[in-house]
Design a protein around this motif. Structure first.
Motif, PDB file in Angstrom:
ATOM      1  N   LYS A  84       1.054  -1.459  -0.180  1.00 52.54           N
ATOM      2  CA  LYS A  84      -0.117   0.109   0.101  1.00 52.54           C
ATOM      3  C   LYS A  84       0.861   1.560  -0.178  1.00 52.54           C
ATOM      4  N   GLY A  85       2.186   1.408  -1.029  1.00 52.14           N
ATOM      5  CA  GLY A  85       2.481   2.368  -0.821  1.00 52.14           C
ATOM      6  C   GLY A  85       3.858   2.852  -0.064  1.00 52.14           C
ATOM      7  N   ARG A  86       4.371   1.753   0.821  1.00 59.52           N
ATOM      8  CA  ARG A  86       4.968   1.943   1.896  1.00 59.52           C
ATOM      9  C   ARG A  86       6.029   2.055   1.177  1.00 59.52           C
ATOM     10  N   MET A  87       7.425   2.287   1.363  1.00 57.83           N
ATOM     11  CA  MET A  87       8.559   2.125   0.838  1.00 57.83           C
ATOM     12  C   MET A  87       9.478   1.779   1.067  1.00 57.83           C
ATOM     13  N   ALA A  88      10.351   0.594   0.856  1.00 58.35           N
ATOM     14  CA  ALA A  88      11.422  -0.510   1.246  1.00 58.35           C
ATOM     15  C   ALA A  88      13.026  -0.351   0.767  1.00 58.35           C
ATOM     16  N   PHE A  89      13.476  -0.488   1.255  1.00 62.76           N
ATOM     17  CA  PHE A  89      15.550  -0.293   0.963  1.00 62.76           C
ATOM     18  C   PHE A  89      15.929  -1.420   0.419  1.00 62.76           C
ATOM     19  N   GLU A  90      17.168  -2.064  -0.562  1.00 59.99           N
ATOM     20  CA  GLU A  90      17.412  -2.460  -0.899  1.00 59.99           C
ATOM     21  C   GLU A  90      18.548  -2.075  -1.229  1.00 59.99           C
ATOM     22  N   SER A 108      16.412   6.165   7.788  1.00 61.51           N
ATOM     23  CA  SER A 108      18.743   6.358   7.681  1.00 61.51           C
ATOM     24  C   SER A 108      19.178   5.839   8.902  1.00 61.51           C
ATOM     25  N   ARG A 109      17.934   6.572  10.353  1.00 60.82           N
ATOM     26  CA  ARG A 109      18.131   5.485  11.131  1.00 60.82           C
ATOM     27  C   ARG A 109      18.388   3.688  11.375  1.00 60.82           C
ATOM     28  N   GLN A 123      35.086  -4.155   7.359  1.00 61.05           N
ATOM     29  CA  GLN A 123      34.357  -4.142   5.531  1.00 61.05           C
ATOM     30  C   GLN A 123      33.892  -3.229   5.382  1.00 61.05           C
ATOM     31  N   ARG A 124      32.814  -2.433   5.971  1.00 62.66           N
ATOM     32  CA  ARG A 124      32.028  -1.326   5.221  1.00 62.66           C
ATOM     33  C   ARG A 124      33.565  -0.203   4.884  1.00 62.66           C
ATOM     34  N   CYS A 125      34.403  -0.323   5.138  1.00 60.87           N
ATOM     35  CA  CYS A 125      36.156   0.023   4.185  1.00 60.87           C
ATOM     36  C   CYS A 125      36.211  -0.264   3.441  1.00 60.87           C
ATOM     37  N   ALA A 126      36.378  -1.817   3.231  1.00 63.07           N
ATOM     38  CA  ALA A 126      36.386  -1.889   1.449  1.00 63.07           C
ATOM     39  C   ALA A 126      35.434  -1.600   0.612  1.00 63.07           C
ATOM     40  N   VAL A 127      34.568  -0.998   0.963  1.00 58.36           N
ATOM     41  CA  VAL A 127      33.545  -0.409  -0.546  1.00 58.36           C
ATOM     42  C   VAL A 127      33.861   0.966  -1.221  1.00 58.36           C
ATOM     43  N   GLU A 128      34.247   0.716  -2.002  1.00 59.10           N
ATOM     44  CA  GLU A 128      34.995   1.671  -2.576  1.00 59.10           C
ATOM     45  C   GLU A 128      33.731   2.869  -3.546  1.00 59.10           C
ATOM     46  N   ILE A 129      32.754   2.463  -4.439  1.00 58.74           N
ATOM     47  CA  ILE A 129      32.323   2.865  -5.313  1.00 58.74           C
ATOM     48  C   ILE A 129      30.352   2.909  -4.425  1.00 58.74           C
ATOM     49  N   ILE A 130      29.260   3.955  -4.444  1.00 58.36           N
ATOM     50  CA  ILE A 130      27.969   3.472  -4.152  1.00 58.36           C
ATOM     51  C   ILE A 130      27.450   3.874  -4.705  1.00 58.36           C
ATOM     52  N   THR A 131      26.353   3.223  -5.350  1.00 58.39           N
ATOM     53  CA  THR A 131      25.164   4.435  -6.625  1.00 58.39           C
ATOM     54  C   THR A 131      24.137   4.583  -5.934  1.00 58.39           C
ATOM     55  N   ILE A 132      23.767   5.801  -6.033  1.00 59.11           N
ATOM     56  CA  ILE A 132      22.335   5.994  -5.494  1.00 59.11           C
ATOM     57  C   ILE A 132      21.322   6.785  -6.112  1.00 59.11           C
ATOM     58  N   ASP A 133      19.709   6.944  -6.157  1.00 52.64           N
ATOM     59  CA  ASP A 133      19.577   8.222  -6.493  1.00 52.64           C
ATOM     60  C   ASP A 133      19.721   9.707  -6.011  1.00 52.64           C
ATOM     61  N   MET A 134      19.000  10.579  -5.893  1.00 54.25           N
ATOM     62  CA  MET A 134      19.438  11.644  -5.788  1.00 54.25           C
ATOM     63  C   MET A 134      18.064  12.447  -4.473  1.00 54.25           C
ATOM     64  N   ASN A 135      18.559  11.542  -3.260  1.00 54.86           N
ATOM     65  CA  ASN A 135      18.271  11.423  -2.052  1.00 54.86           C
ATOM     66  C   ASN A 135      19.266  11.743  -1.043  1.00 54.86           C
ATOM     67  N   ALA A 136      18.902  12.559  -0.954  1.00 56.66           N
ATOM     68  CA  ALA A 136      20.021  13.537   0.090  1.00 56.66           C
ATOM     69  C   ALA A 136      20.768  12.999   0.648  1.00 56.66           C
ATOM     70  N   GLY A 137      19.190  12.429   2.426  1.00 57.02           N
ATOM     71  CA  GLY A 137      19.807  11.112   3.223  1.00 57.02           C
ATOM     72  C   GLY A 137      20.861  10.426   2.800  1.00 57.02           C
ATOM     73  N   TYR A 138      21.068   9.642   1.722  1.00 63.49           N
ATOM     74  CA  TYR A 138      21.872   8.459   1.702  1.00 63.49           C
ATOM     75  C   TYR A 138      23.110   9.110   1.083  1.00 63.49           C
ATOM     76  N   GLU A 139      23.095   9.854   1.366  1.00 62.67           N
ATOM     77  CA  GLU A 139      24.881  11.039   1.130  1.00 62.67           C
ATOM     78  C   GLU A 139      25.283  11.142   2.360  1.00 62.67           C
ATOM     79  N   LYS A 140      24.575  11.773   2.926  1.00 57.59           N
ATOM     80  CA  LYS A 140      24.870  11.876   4.884  1.00 57.59           C
ATOM     81  C   LYS A 140      25.355  10.596   5.659  1.00 57.59           C
ATOM     82  N   LEU A 141      24.281   9.667   4.928  1.00 56.92           N
ATOM     83  CA  LEU A 141      24.338   8.474   5.398  1.00 56.92           C
ATOM     84  C   LEU A 141      25.699   7.917   4.544  1.00 56.92           C
TER      85      LEU A 141
END
Length: 209
Positions: A84-90, A108-109, A123-141
């Motif tokens: 019913k329109g709720r947003m999920a993350f993958e 974000s939390r 493990q998180r430091c080993a990630v070199e590139i992350i592709t996102i949409d234009m959600n500004a919240g993702y960039e800060k996270l």
């Protein structure tokens, strides 16, 4: 006549105990869920309710072994609508397209708690590139969770933004010609009728000589 005051339920390999949906119908749900189909459409194809389809998908996901010991160098973050329109993350492996995890929330939390509780700092430091949409919240996270990762905006969303901006500009110019003047009216109708032309690739256009 003796009355035992007991009841029993017939058991069969065709259907589970205390269940009214056959195992064959259940087995059809999972393959269809991997395709680009809505829950409603899957329910119609398998003759069960949308609620049952969602329950079967959840049960299947919970039964799958979860491994949180590896993150690829290239990740992609996406969000999609469900229930019913709720947003999920993958988040997926950007090179192979393999889905690594799905969260029922894009807050974000919740995303932060997921990565902090399942992946080590190394493990998180080993990630070199992350592709996102234009959600500004993702960039800060991302800057907090993946300190060494570079952020790339998905080209699909860039093209989408350009198309929307072009349409907005076209409509603005078109409305300027919305007058009683016959010449302006012709320009107005041309801009309204040929709205696809400004969005086309220049190589696909033909120019009269």
């Amino acid at each position: 006549m003796t009355i035992c005051s007991r009841t029993f339920v017939a058991e069969s390999e065709v259907i589970n105990r205390f269940c009214f949906i056959s195992n064959q119908s259940k087995s059809l749900v999972t393959p269809k869920a991997s395709e680009a189909q809505s829950i409603t459409l899957i329910a119609q194809d398998t003759s069960v309710s949308p609620t049952s389809v969602q329950r079967f998908i959840n049960q299947y996901c919970e039964s799958m072994p979860k491994k949180y010991d590896y993150l690829p160098k290239h990740l992609s973050f996406y969000e999609f609508k469900y229930l019913k329109g709720r947003m999920a993350f993958e988040y997926i492996n950007a090179k192979t397209g393999t889905i690594l995890g799905i969260l029922p929330s894009r807050l974000s939390r919740d995303i932060k708690d997921h990565f902090l509780s399942r992946y080590s700092y190394a493990q998180r430091c080993a990630v070199e590139i992350i592709t996102i949409d234009m959600n500004a919240g993702y960039e800060k996270l991302i800057k907090k969770l993946f300190p060494k990762a570079k952020i790339i905006i998905d080209r699909f969303h860039l093209v989408q933004l350009i198309n929307r901006s072009m349409n907005k500009l076209r409509i603005s110019i078109m409305n300027d010609f919305r007058t009683s003047n016959s010449v302006d009216q012709k320009k107005y109708h041309r801009l309204k009728k040929h709205w696809k032309l400004p969005l086309k690739n220049v190589l696909d256009l033909s120019f009269p000589f």
